[in-house]
Design a protein around this motif. Structure first.
Motif, PDB file in Angstrom:
ATOM      1  N   VAL A  63       0.843  -1.195   0.000  1.00  0.00           N
ATOM      2  CA  VAL A  63       0.000   0.000   0.000  1.00  0.00           C
ATOM      3  C   VAL A  63       0.879   1.247   0.000  1.00  0.00           C
ATOM      4  O   VAL A  63       1.755   1.407   0.858  1.00  0.00           O
ATOM      5  N   THR A  64       0.653   2.119  -0.967  1.00  0.00           N
ATOM      6  CA  THR A  64       1.472   3.328  -1.105  1.00  0.00           C
ATOM      7  C   THR A  64       0.706   4.587  -0.724  1.00  0.00           C
ATOM      8  O   THR A  64       1.299   5.662  -0.650  1.00  0.00           O
ATOM      9  N   THR A  65      -0.602   4.459  -0.528  1.00  0.00           N
ATOM     10  CA  THR A  65      -1.401   5.595  -0.063  1.00  0.00           C
ATOM     11  C   THR A  65      -1.530   5.483   1.449  1.00  0.00           C
ATOM     12  O   THR A  65      -0.578   5.099   2.116  1.00  0.00           O
ATOM     13  N   GLU A  66      -2.692   5.782   1.999  1.00  0.00           N
ATOM     14  CA  GLU A  66      -2.889   5.638   3.436  1.00  0.00           C
ATOM     15  C   GLU A  66      -3.469   4.270   3.762  1.00  0.00           C
ATOM     16  O   GLU A  66      -4.472   3.870   3.185  1.00  0.00           O
ATOM     17  N   PHE A  67      -2.834   3.569   4.676  1.00  0.00           N
ATOM     18  CA  PHE A  67      -3.321   2.266   5.123  1.00  0.00           C
ATOM     19  C   PHE A  67      -4.046   2.477   6.444  1.00  0.00           C
ATOM     20  O   PHE A  67      -3.476   2.974   7.417  1.00  0.00           O
ATOM     21  N   ASN A  68      -5.333   2.097   6.471  1.00  0.00           N
ATOM     22  CA  ASN A  68      -6.180   2.283   7.645  1.00  0.00           C
ATOM     23  C   ASN A  68      -6.667   0.918   8.116  1.00  0.00           C
ATOM     24  O   ASN A  68      -7.320   0.197   7.355  1.00  0.00           O
ATOM     25  N   ILE A  69      -6.354   0.572   9.349  1.00  0.00           N
ATOM     26  CA  ILE A  69      -6.802  -0.695   9.923  1.00  0.00           C
ATOM     27  C   ILE A  69      -7.872  -0.399  10.966  1.00  0.00           C
ATOM     28  O   ILE A  69      -7.626   0.333  11.926  1.00  0.00           O
ATOM     29  N   GLU A  70      -9.061  -0.965  10.760  1.00  0.00           N
ATOM     30  CA  GLU A  70     -10.160  -0.809  11.710  1.00  0.00           C
ATOM     31  C   GLU A  70     -10.290  -2.050  12.570  1.00  0.00           C
ATOM     32  O   GLU A  70      -9.964  -3.154  12.138  1.00  0.00           O
ATOM     33  N   GLY A  71     -10.821  -1.879  13.771  1.00  0.00           N
ATOM     34  CA  GLY A  71     -11.109  -3.056  14.570  1.00  0.00           C
ATOM     35  C   GLY A  71     -11.290  -2.756  16.046  1.00  0.00           C
ATOM     36  O   GLY A  71     -10.972  -1.662  16.534  1.00  0.00           O
ATOM     37  N   ASN A  72     -11.804  -3.759  16.729  1.00  0.00           N
ATOM     38  CA  ASN A  72     -11.938  -3.702  18.176  1.00  0.00           C
ATOM     39  C   ASN A  72     -10.551  -3.909  18.799  1.00  0.00           C
ATOM     40  O   ASN A  72      -9.865  -4.883  18.472  1.00  0.00           O
TER      41      ASN A  72
END
Length: 237
Positions: A63-72
């Motif tokens: 990933v070369t843009t923004e990597f966003n990880i969601e979660g509890n």
């Protein structure tokens, strides 16, 4: 311009339904970026029914843009985020068996837990956003736990949009003004689509980023992935 982060969970759901590696989530992430997406979002869950933890490590490499990880923020999730060090982590209070996210944080009740967790994640260089309902008191609580951003949970807006869009968006505008006054960045996500996105963008002050997965992937079945991403980007201009 508000940034578009494409949630690729549904790509992993399709892959897992058959086994093997088709479609390949890494290649789809590359393609989303090539087609204009300004971020990639994933939401790994404990049962790995769509995005797997291994996918998150693999995606970090490309990933070369923004990597966003969601979660509890369970211990396993926190370890994953510390290992991967994404540009952004979005904390969501969903139960392990939740089909999809269905509520924001009670930032007052969970103040101590959120404060400690956010501090721990910031120490590893990751921007933190927390999922909240469009309530001014929850936004005020978010500022107290020292998150960088909030992600406004937009299911209620999407459900009310066609009946009365002015009424549907009103609490979100109030929440956004409160967030701006408190120095918080503003993201939004959940049930946003080609019908309701432009109105949200045009009326929500300070909207930095939207995360969209289910509707975008559904639209891509008809319009193609490249064309669909361009259609969503046009709504955000």
């Amino acid at each position: 311009m508000t940034k578009l982060s494409v949630n690729i969970n549904k790509i992993a759901t399709l892959r897992n339904a058959r086994g093997g590696d088709r479609p390949n989530v890494v290649q789809v992430a590359k393609d989303c970026e090539r087609f204009g997406a300004q971020g990639i979002t994933v939401h790994p869950r404990p049962d790995e029914r769509h995005i797997r933890y291994r996918d998150v490590y693999d995606l970090k490499e490309i990933v070369t843009t923004e990597f966003n990880i969601e979660g509890n923020p369970t211990p396993d999730f926190i370890k994953l985020v510390k290992d991967v060090k994404p540009e952004q982590v979005t904390l969501v209070p969903d139960a392990p068996d939740a089909i999809t996210s269905n509520a924001g944080w009670d930032t007052i009740r969970h103040k101590d837990f959120l404060t400690q967790t956010i501090l721990e994640l910031k120490e590893h260089g990751t921007r933190v956003s927390i999922f909240v309902d469009p309530k001014e008191e929850m936004v005020e609580g978010a500022a107290l736990v020292e998150t960088d951003r909030i992600e406004l949970y937009t299911e209620a807006y999407a459900k009310g949009y066609h009946a009365n869009r002015e009424q549907a968006i009103a609490p979100y505008i109030k929440a956004a003004h409160k967030a701006q006054a408190l120095g918080l960045g503003i993201n939004a996500g959940h049930d946003l689509d080609l019908d309701n996105l432009k109105y949200l963008k045009n009326n929500l002050p300070g909207l930095a980023e939207v995360s969209i997965g289910h509707a975008l992937i559904c639209d891509a079945l008809y319009f193609g992935l490249e064309n669909t991403i361009q259609l969503y980007l046009r709504q955000l201009k």
